[in-house]
Design a protein around this motif. Sequence first.
Motif, PDB file in Angstrom:
ATOM      1  N   ASP A  21       0.806  -1.226   0.000  1.00 60.82           N
ATOM      2  CA  ASP A  21       0.000   0.000   0.000  1.00 60.82           C
ATOM      3  C   ASP A  21       0.834   1.269   0.000  1.00 60.82           C
ATOM      4  OD1 ASP A  21      -2.442  -1.426   0.101  1.00 60.82           O
ATOM      5  OD2 ASP A  21      -2.239  -1.677   2.275  1.00 60.82           O
ATOM      6  N   TRP A  22       2.149   1.154  -0.038  1.00 59.17           N
ATOM      7  CA  TRP A  22       3.006   2.328  -0.011  1.00 59.17           C
ATOM      8  C   TRP A  22       2.819   3.208  -1.244  1.00 59.17           C
ATOM      9  CZ3 TRP A  22       8.124  -0.564   1.472  1.00 59.17           C
ATOM     10  CH2 TRP A  22       8.164  -0.751   2.853  1.00 59.17           C
ATOM     11  N   LEU A  23       3.026   4.498  -1.074  1.00 60.09           N
ATOM     12  CA  LEU A  23       3.033   5.408  -2.213  1.00 60.09           C
ATOM     13  C   LEU A  23       4.200   5.044  -3.127  1.00 60.09           C
ATOM     14  CD1 LEU A  23       2.466   8.851  -0.441  1.00 60.09           C
ATOM     15  CD2 LEU A  23       0.762   7.487  -1.676  1.00 60.09           C
ATOM     16  N   PRO A  24       3.947   4.884  -4.417  1.00 53.84           N
ATOM     17  CA  PRO A  24       5.037   4.477  -5.314  1.00 53.84           C
ATOM     18  C   PRO A  24       6.204   5.457  -5.357  1.00 53.84           C
ATOM     19  CG  PRO A  24       3.079   5.153  -6.553  1.00 53.84           C
ATOM     20  CD  PRO A  24       2.670   5.014  -5.118  1.00 53.84           C
ATOM     21  N   GLY A  25       5.910   6.764  -5.207  1.00 52.85           N
ATOM     22  CA  GLY A  25       6.970   7.757  -5.270  1.00 52.85           C
ATOM     23  C   GLY A  25       7.914   7.722  -4.082  1.00 52.85           C
ATOM     24  N   LEU A  26       7.519   7.045  -2.999  1.00 54.72           N
ATOM     25  CA  LEU A  26       8.404   6.850  -1.860  1.00 54.72           C
ATOM     26  C   LEU A  26       9.010   5.445  -1.855  1.00 54.72           C
ATOM     27  CD1 LEU A  26       6.424   8.453   1.122  1.00 54.72           C
ATOM     28  CD2 LEU A  26       8.296   9.459  -0.169  1.00 54.72           C
ATOM     29  N   ALA A  27       8.202   4.456  -2.238  1.00 53.96           N
ATOM     30  CA  ALA A  27       8.654   3.069  -2.187  1.00 53.96           C
ATOM     31  C   ALA A  27       9.695   2.753  -3.251  1.00 53.96           C
ATOM     32  CB  ALA A  27       7.463   2.131  -2.332  1.00 53.96           C
ATOM     33  N   GLU A  28       9.452   3.197  -4.476  1.00 53.78           N
ATOM     34  CA  GLU A  28      10.341   2.830  -5.573  1.00 53.78           C
ATOM     35  C   GLU A  28      11.762   3.353  -5.398  1.00 53.78           C
ATOM     36  OE1 GLU A  28       8.255   4.092  -9.055  1.00 53.78           O
ATOM     37  OE2 GLU A  28       6.674   2.586  -8.818  1.00 53.78           O
ATOM     38  N   PRO A  29      11.971   4.616  -5.026  1.00 54.06           N
ATOM     39  CA  PRO A  29      13.356   5.058  -4.830  1.00 54.06           C
ATOM     40  C   PRO A  29      14.030   4.437  -3.616  1.00 54.06           C
ATOM     41  CG  PRO A  29      11.833   6.809  -4.247  1.00 54.06           C
ATOM     42  CD  PRO A  29      11.022   5.737  -4.904  1.00 54.06           C
ATOM     43  N   GLY A  30      13.242   3.842  -2.711  1.00 56.04           N
ATOM     44  CA  GLY A  30      13.827   3.157  -1.565  1.00 56.04           C
ATOM     45  C   GLY A  30      14.253   1.737  -1.880  1.00 56.04           C
ATOM     46  N   ARG A  31      13.960   1.310  -3.118  1.00 60.80           N
ATOM     47  CA  ARG A  31      14.277  -0.054  -3.549  1.00 60.80           C
ATOM     48  C   ARG A  31      15.498  -0.012  -4.466  1.00 60.80           C
ATOM     49  NH1 ARG A  31       9.469  -1.115  -5.838  1.00 60.80           N
ATOM     50  NH2 ARG A  31       8.619  -1.327  -3.728  1.00 60.80           N
ATOM     51  N   PHE A  32      16.423  -0.902  -4.261  1.00 59.14           N
ATOM     52  CA  PHE A  32      17.639  -0.908  -5.077  1.00 59.14           C
ATOM     53  C   PHE A  32      18.098  -2.340  -5.260  1.00 59.14           C
ATOM     54  CE2 PHE A  32      22.179  -0.259  -5.970  1.00 59.14           C
ATOM     55  CZ  PHE A  32      22.125   0.789  -6.882  1.00 59.14           C
ATOM     56  N   GLY A  33      18.340  -2.720  -6.518  1.00 58.50           N
ATOM     57  CA  GLY A  33      18.785  -4.080  -6.804  1.00 58.50           C
ATOM     58  C   GLY A  33      17.801  -5.136  -6.371  1.00 58.50           C
ATOM     59  N   GLY A  34      16.507  -4.801  -6.381  1.00 54.83           N
ATOM     60  CA  GLY A  34      15.476  -5.759  -5.996  1.00 54.83           C
ATOM     61  C   GLY A  34      15.217  -5.842  -4.507  1.00 54.83           C
ATOM     62  N   SER A  35      15.952  -5.101  -3.697  1.00 52.19           N
ATOM     63  CA  SER A  35      15.777  -5.129  -2.247  1.00 52.19           C
ATOM     64  C   SER A  35      15.288  -3.776  -1.743  1.00 52.19           C
ATOM     65  CB  SER A  35      17.102  -5.481  -1.560  1.00 52.19           C
ATOM     66  OG  SER A  35      17.520  -6.785  -1.908  1.00 52.19           O
ATOM     67  N   GLN A  36      14.565  -3.794  -0.628  1.00 54.60           N
ATOM     68  CA  GLN A  36      14.022  -2.579  -0.039  1.00 54.60           C
ATOM     69  C   GLN A  36      14.920  -2.112   1.093  1.00 54.60           C
ATOM     70  OE1 GLN A  36      10.911  -1.464  -1.374  1.00 54.60           O
ATOM     71  NE2 GLN A  36      11.423   0.469  -0.410  1.00 54.60           N
ATOM     72  N   TYR A  37      15.522  -0.939   0.913  1.00 52.82           N
ATOM     73  CA  TYR A  37      16.396  -0.363   1.925  1.00 52.82           C
ATOM     74  C   TYR A  37      15.753   0.848   2.605  1.00 52.82           C
ATOM     75  CZ  TYR A  37      20.108  -3.211  -0.150  1.00 52.82           C
ATOM     76  OH  TYR A  37      20.871  -4.248  -0.616  1.00 52.82           O
ATOM     77  N   GLY A  38      14.955   1.607   1.866  1.00 59.26           N
ATOM     78  CA  GLY A  38      14.312   2.788   2.404  1.00 59.26           C
ATOM     79  C   GLY A  38      12.845   2.520   2.697  1.00 59.26           C
ATOM     80  N   ILE A  39      12.416   2.859   3.892  1.00 68.62           N
ATOM     81  CA  ILE A  39      11.013   2.673   4.299  1.00 68.62           C
ATOM     82  C   ILE A  39      10.304   4.021   4.214  1.00 68.62           C
ATOM     83  CG2 ILE A  39       9.462   1.915   6.129  1.00 68.62           C
ATOM     84  CD1 ILE A  39      11.341  -0.263   4.914  1.00 68.62           C
ATOM     85  N   PRO A  40       9.239   4.130   3.402  1.00 69.39           N
ATOM     86  CA  PRO A  40       8.549   5.410   3.241  1.00 69.39           C
ATOM     87  C   PRO A  40       8.094   5.999   4.571  1.00 69.39           C
ATOM     88  CG  PRO A  40       7.816   3.846   1.575  1.00 69.39           C
ATOM     89  CD  PRO A  40       8.674   3.071   2.547  1.00 69.39           C
ATOM     90  N   TRP A  41       8.375   7.298   4.739  1.00 68.22           N
ATOM     91  CA  TRP A  41       7.957   7.979   5.968  1.00 68.22           C
ATOM     92  C   TRP A  41       6.894   9.032   5.694  1.00 68.22           C
ATOM     93  CZ3 TRP A  41      10.516  12.126   9.438  1.00 68.22           C
ATOM     94  CH2 TRP A  41       9.875  12.137  10.682  1.00 68.22           C
ATOM     95  N   TYR A  42       7.162   9.993   4.840  1.00 70.02           N
ATOM     96  CA  TYR A  42       6.129  10.965   4.504  1.00 70.02           C
ATOM     97  C   TYR A  42       6.364  11.480   3.088  1.00 70.02           C
ATOM     98  CZ  TYR A  42       9.464  14.814   5.237  1.00 70.02           C
ATOM     99  OH  TYR A  42      10.541  15.660   5.154  1.00 70.02           O
ATOM    100  N   ALA A  43       5.309  12.044   2.515  1.00 66.89           N
ATOM    101  CA  ALA A  43       5.392  12.545   1.142  1.00 66.89           C
ATOM    102  C   ALA A  43       4.821  13.948   1.050  1.00 66.89           C
ATOM    103  CB  ALA A  43       4.626  11.618   0.188  1.00 66.89           C
ATOM    104  N   ALA A  44       5.288  14.677   0.050  1.00 65.54           N
ATOM    105  CA  ALA A  44       4.734  15.983  -0.317  1.00 65.54           C
ATOM    106  C   ALA A  44       4.913  16.130  -1.821  1.00 65.54           C
ATOM    107  CB  ALA A  44       5.440  17.109   0.421  1.00 65.54           C
ATOM    108  N   ASN A  45       3.931  16.659  -2.475  1.00 65.55           N
ATOM    109  CA  ASN A  45       4.028  16.810  -3.931  1.00 65.55           C
ATOM    110  C   ASN A  45       3.250  18.031  -4.391  1.00 65.55           C
ATOM    111  OD1 ASN A  45       2.011  14.272  -3.312  1.00 65.55           O
ATOM    112  ND2 ASN A  45       1.092  15.703  -4.767  1.00 65.55           N
TER     113      ASN A  45
END
Length: 421
Positions: free
Chosen positions: A124-148
Amino acid sequence: MKTRRTTLVVFLASASLLTGCGLLPGGEDREEVTLWLMKGSATAGFVERFTKEFEKEHPSLSLKVEIQEWGGITEKVDKALKSDDQDTAPDVIEVGNTQVAQYVDGGGLVDLTLESMRDLGMDDWLPGLAEPGRFGGSQYGIPWYAANRVVIYNKDVFAEAGVSKPPKTREQWIADTTRINESGNQGIYLAGQDWYTLSGFIWDEGGDLAKESGNIWEGALETPAALRGMDFYRQLQELGNGPKDADEENPPQAEVFAKGDVGQIITVPGTAQTIVEENPALKGKLGFFPVPGKTAAKPGAVFTGGSDLVVREKTDNRAGAVELIKALAGEKWQIDLAKTMNYVPNKTTLAEAVSGDEGSAAMAEGAAHGRATPNSPRWAAVEGDNPIKAYMTQVLTGTDPEAAAKAASKRITKTLDLRTR
């Protein structure tokens, strides 16, 4: 392992954010978890509320929060990730969502894929936070907050032009903006180098700023989809008097809008406060709507800014760090933070929590279709000497779009080439 008594202390870098101290029940030693937050990301009140409850619900943990300045933060985080000093290095760090890739590339972050799937509701994560937190198929960054970005509009200017409600499609957006111009006001103020806004138009067309293939990144501005996005930007920009050779901060678009004769600008909702401070007569006269999409079925794509939470690989308290992230990224504190700071929560399922605020609601609607910049560890270098801005000015001043796009893409490709490091 770091330990301390159960005294609650929130360490803040700014005197204006100092909070009080208090004692928790009991006297046992606790394992300390250190969290680095960026200045302005949360209020002192939020930090204090969260710390008290987190320590109450985790009797074996003690939380220390340290506020960091954005200036020079990349070098400071890099140093912390390499540090073996458990007494001074953080366990959890707030980083810009588009910065995760460069920190992963440099080494030093914990792979949180398992926790993301099992405990954190990543679907259910926002894609704009989840996708950049993912690298090489693994999740390193956990979405915290968004603004757009959303569109802030002057209700009186719209009414003078006979525009009774905000547009929902690009076609209607162009038509309404044209009507505002015909009424004697400026339909829209859009600077020529607002490349974040351009990115959304490109994504809507199915294009991108750069593409990766076989671990090689290449600029993609010359693709037909990206060129269509630039063409729509050109059409919209021509309906106002924004400079073709400057970005939205030169001059600050809020100051231009505050004069009262501009129909709309594209910016984050918080800009409305700056506008009203500049011109109090506009209080109560500002409205918000998501950037219109190609059809009324969904709003346009937008660049999602915000922050992710990462765990330092050398932490001596991984379990405590994970518990801290689970709390910060969980429903209760996501809703609290969003309402406190006028952010968008990290999950699409929590959008209802900000529905009572017009600006935040428009932002949440757009965030569901948000994106982030290309997830290359060298993207920051592209922004540092941004060829997209120069490309936009060239097109807006009459240069052949395809030729200008090819030249800009070539520069992007060269900058992203990891072999040149």
